[in-house]
Design a protein around this motif. Structure first.
Motif, PDB file in Angstrom:
ATOM      1  N   LEU A 106      -1.670 -23.746   2.666  1.00 39.42           N
ATOM      2  CA  LEU A 106      -0.156 -23.030   3.076  1.00 39.42           C
ATOM      3  C   LEU A 106       0.914 -23.215   1.930  1.00 39.42           C
ATOM      4  N   ARG A 107       0.639 -24.314   1.242  1.00 34.02           N
ATOM      5  CA  ARG A 107       1.657 -24.555   0.247  1.00 34.02           C
ATOM      6  C   ARG A 107       1.573 -23.509  -0.839  1.00 34.02           C
ATOM      7  N   THR A 108       0.411 -23.218  -1.293  1.00 29.26           N
ATOM      8  CA  THR A 108      -0.132 -22.090  -2.146  1.00 29.26           C
ATOM      9  C   THR A 108       0.848 -20.865  -1.788  1.00 29.26           C
TER      10      THR A 108
ATOM     11  N   PHE B  97       0.948  -1.151  -0.018  1.00 30.11           N
ATOM     12  CA  PHE B  97      -0.041   0.022  -0.099  1.00 30.11           C
ATOM     13  C   PHE B  97       0.672   1.294   0.096  1.00 30.11           C
ATOM     14  N   ALA B  98       1.915   1.143   0.703  1.00 27.65           N
ATOM     15  CA  ALA B  98       2.856   2.291   0.856  1.00 27.65           C
ATOM     16  C   ALA B  98       3.479   2.685  -0.684  1.00 27.65           C
ATOM     17  N   THR B  99       3.944   1.358  -1.350  1.00 21.42           N
ATOM     18  CA  THR B  99       4.518   1.667  -2.373  1.00 21.42           C
ATOM     19  C   THR B  99       3.548   2.344  -3.710  1.00 21.42           C
ATOM     20  N   ALA B 100       2.365   1.675  -3.500  1.00 22.46           N
ATOM     21  CA  ALA B 100       1.194   2.315  -4.500  1.00 22.46           C
ATOM     22  C   ALA B 100       0.928   3.852  -4.182  1.00 22.46           C
ATOM     23  N   LYS B 101       0.691   4.079  -2.962  1.00 18.45           N
ATOM     24  CA  LYS B 101       0.582   5.503  -2.431  1.00 18.45           C
ATOM     25  C   LYS B 101       1.818   6.492  -3.176  1.00 18.45           C
ATOM     26  N   ALA B 102       3.126   5.759  -2.934  1.00 21.64           N
ATOM     27  CA  ALA B 102       4.108   6.701  -3.359  1.00 21.64           C
ATOM     28  C   ALA B 102       4.131   6.779  -4.947  1.00 21.64           C
ATOM     29  N   GLU B 103       3.302   6.031  -5.693  1.00 17.16           N
ATOM     30  CA  GLU B 103       3.142   6.035  -7.064  1.00 17.16           C
ATOM     31  C   GLU B 103       1.691   6.842  -7.256  1.00 17.16           C
ATOM     32  N   ASN B 104       1.433   7.492  -6.381  1.00 12.03           N
ATOM     33  CA  ASN B 104       0.065   8.142  -6.477  1.00 12.03           C
ATOM     34  C   ASN B 104      -1.130   7.423  -7.027  1.00 12.03           C
ATOM     35  N   ARG B 105      -1.162   6.080  -6.549  1.00 12.69           N
ATOM     36  CA  ARG B 105      -2.339   5.234  -7.177  1.00 12.69           C
ATOM     37  C   ARG B 105      -2.967   4.230  -6.065  1.00 12.69           C
ATOM     38  N   ALA B 106      -3.963   3.661  -6.348  1.00 18.12           N
ATOM     39  CA  ALA B 106      -4.581   2.765  -5.430  1.00 18.12           C
ATOM     40  C   ALA B 106      -3.653   1.341  -5.747  1.00 18.12           C
ATOM     41  N   ALA B 107      -3.757   0.461  -4.654  1.00 13.55           N
ATOM     42  CA  ALA B 107      -3.310  -0.703  -4.685  1.00 13.55           C
ATOM     43  C   ALA B 107      -4.244  -1.878  -5.260  1.00 13.55           C
ATOM     44  N   LEU B 108      -3.807  -2.679  -6.170  1.00 13.24           N
ATOM     45  CA  LEU B 108      -4.758  -3.757  -6.548  1.00 13.24           C
ATOM     46  C   LEU B 108      -4.358  -5.026  -5.741  1.00 13.24           C
ATOM     47  N   VAL B 109      -5.556  -5.611  -5.035  1.00  9.30           N
ATOM     48  CA  VAL B 109      -5.655  -6.824  -4.315  1.00  9.30           C
ATOM     49  C   VAL B 109      -6.479  -7.835  -5.173  1.00  9.30           C
ATOM     50  N   GLY B 110      -5.731  -8.839  -5.249  1.00  7.21           N
ATOM     51  CA  GLY B 110      -6.594  -9.916  -6.067  1.00  7.21           C
ATOM     52  C   GLY B 110      -6.602 -11.183  -5.400  1.00  7.21           C
ATOM     53  N   TYR B 111      -7.931 -11.740  -5.452  1.00  6.81           N
ATOM     54  CA  TYR B 111      -8.343 -12.994  -4.619  1.00  6.81           C
ATOM     55  C   TYR B 111      -8.454 -14.095  -5.646  1.00  6.81           C
ATOM     56  N   LEU B 112      -8.001 -15.358  -4.987  1.00  3.87           N
ATOM     57  CA  LEU B 112      -8.387 -16.709  -5.785  1.00  3.87           C
ATOM     58  C   LEU B 112      -8.237 -17.645  -4.499  1.00  3.87           C
ATOM     59  N   PRO B 113      -9.214 -18.569  -4.769  1.00  2.00           N
ATOM     60  CA  PRO B 113      -9.142 -19.903  -3.914  1.00  2.00           C
ATOM     61  C   PRO B 113      -8.108 -20.586  -3.931  1.00  2.00           C
ATOM     62  N   ALA B 114      -7.317 -21.209  -3.040  1.00  4.55           N
ATOM     63  CA  ALA B 114      -6.461 -22.269  -3.199  1.00  4.55           C
ATOM     64  C   ALA B 114      -7.144 -23.566  -3.637  1.00  4.55           C
ATOM     65  N   GLY B 115      -6.439 -24.251  -4.497  1.00  2.00           N
ATOM     66  CA  GLY B 115      -6.834 -25.264  -4.958  1.00  2.00           C
ATOM     67  C   GLY B 115      -7.889 -25.212  -6.377  1.00  2.00           C
ATOM     68  N   PHE B 116      -8.240 -24.284  -6.773  1.00  7.89           N
ATOM     69  CA  PHE B 116      -8.986 -23.870  -7.914  1.00  7.89           C
ATOM     70  C   PHE B 116      -8.285 -23.198  -9.168  1.00  7.89           C
ATOM     71  N   PRO B 117      -8.231 -24.248 -10.201  1.00  6.23           N
ATOM     72  CA  PRO B 117      -9.162 -25.023 -10.616  1.00  6.23           C
ATOM     73  C   PRO B 117      -8.620 -26.514  -9.914  1.00  6.23           C
ATOM     74  N   ASP B 118      -7.259 -26.567  -9.594  1.00  3.23           N
ATOM     75  CA  ASP B 118      -6.664 -27.400  -8.704  1.00  3.23           C
ATOM     76  C   ASP B 118      -5.476 -26.899  -8.019  1.00  3.23           C
TER      77      ASP B 118
ATOM     78  N   ASP C 161      -1.895 -27.058  -8.170  1.00  2.00           N
ATOM     79  CA  ASP C 161      -1.010 -26.388  -9.122  1.00  2.00           C
ATOM     80  C   ASP C 161      -1.550 -25.382 -10.097  1.00  2.00           C
ATOM     81  N   GLY C 162      -2.710 -25.558 -10.362  1.00  4.01           N
ATOM     82  CA  GLY C 162      -3.417 -24.406 -11.449  1.00  4.01           C
ATOM     83  C   GLY C 162      -3.792 -23.381 -10.582  1.00  4.01           C
ATOM     84  N   SER C 163      -3.874 -22.959  -9.340  1.00  2.00           N
ATOM     85  CA  SER C 163      -4.212 -21.859  -8.476  1.00  2.00           C
ATOM     86  C   SER C 163      -2.939 -21.190  -8.272  1.00  2.00           C
ATOM     87  N   ILE C 164      -1.696 -22.024  -8.263  1.00  2.00           N
ATOM     88  CA  ILE C 164      -0.716 -21.187  -8.000  1.00  2.00           C
ATOM     89  C   ILE C 164      -0.139 -20.667  -9.523  1.00  2.00           C
TER      90      ILE C 164
END
Length: 266
Positions: free
Chosen positions: A81-83, A7-28, A30-33
């Motif tokens: 945790l492995r992910t 967030f501090a890095t994004a603020k220094a660049e005068n922008r918002a941070a992008l936070v992305g969500y994905l469930p572990a194990g989806f589609p499997d 290794d695929g989620s990683i």
């Protein structure tokens, strides 16, 4: 690495941070990683890894479908945790978003220890509040993990003050009343909620609002410190069943669009 760094890095660049969500194990697993690494490469500043759970009361149908697919394949907390370990190795702050029951079953102190050992930054806990989360707060403090609690439009000023005081890393403002999911319009509840939260804390405020494209991200980035996107990323994979190349292409294109949006909105 704490999410506050991103967030501090994004603020220094005068922008918002992008936070992305994905469930572990989806589609499997290794695929989620692979999918999350593609999101990182295309511009996500912080990653939320969902811990699939059988009773996801706050999740909309898109995330529920992904979590169920992961559960049907036997994903376990150790896979989550492995992910985390694989994603955190990219250098991007990586948090787990989970309902409380799986953490309690695993053991609160053990979960905190293993999350920290995997390089995880902290935990988003949508179904516990600080006054009911003392065990987690103690374990997180012992392992220097971020504590990310939620505030909502229905929260009183007193609750917002109490909740933000207990947070570390950032505050998660959920500006849609109801379950998660991508939406075609942004909520008029988000701006006032962010303003109220900012009166109570100097921590960054990340907003989850059902954002699904760069234009919506730009709109939100005008007042939020972070734009949190989940269902749209999940949908990009669900829309390409069995075609990993196409799914990764869709994820990359979506991330680039959203990353452009958080920069336009500044």
């Amino acid at each position: 690495m704490s999410t506050s760094t991103a967030f501090a890095t994004a603020k220094a660049e005068n922008r918002a941070a992008l936070v992305g969500y994905l469930p572990a194990g989806f589609p499997d697993v290794d695929g989620s990683i692979e999918a999350i690494k593609a999101m990182v490469a295309a511009g996500c500043d912080v990653i939320e890894i969902g811990l699939p759970y059988s009773d996801p009361v706050m999740d909309g149908p898109t995330i529920q479908a992904a979590a169920q697919q992961a559960l049907d394949q036997g994903v376990r907390t150790r896979d989550v945790l492995r992910t985390v370990e694989a994603v955190a190795a990219t250098g991007v702050p990586t948090v787990v978003m989970t309902y409380w029951n799986p953490v309690e079953k695993y053991g609160v102190e053990r979960f905190a220890r293993d999350l920290a050992s995997a390089g995880g930054a902290g935990l988003i806990t949508p179904d516990i509040t600080p006054d009911y989360g003392q065990d987690w707060i103690a374990a997180a403090d012992a392992h220097e993990l971020d504590k990310i609690f939620l505030v909502a439009p229905s929260s009183t000023d007193e609750r917002i003050a109490m909740t933000t005081a207990a947070c570390r890393g950032f505050v998660y403002a959920t500006a849609v009343m109801g379950v998660t999911g991508a939406r075609t319009t942004t909520s008029d509840l988000a701006g006032p909620l962010v303003a109220r939260a900012k009166k109570a804390t100097d921590l960054p405020i990340g907003v989850g609002l059902g954002v699904s494209n760069g234009d919506q991200a730009a709109e939100l980035a005008r007042y939020a410190d972070g734009v949190i996107v989940g269902s749209a990323f999940v949908r990009a994979i669900l829309d390409h069943p069995g075609d990993r190349t196409a799914a990764l292409g869709a994820l990359t294109a979506l991330t680039e669009d959203l990353a452009g949006g958080v920069r336009r909105g500044a």
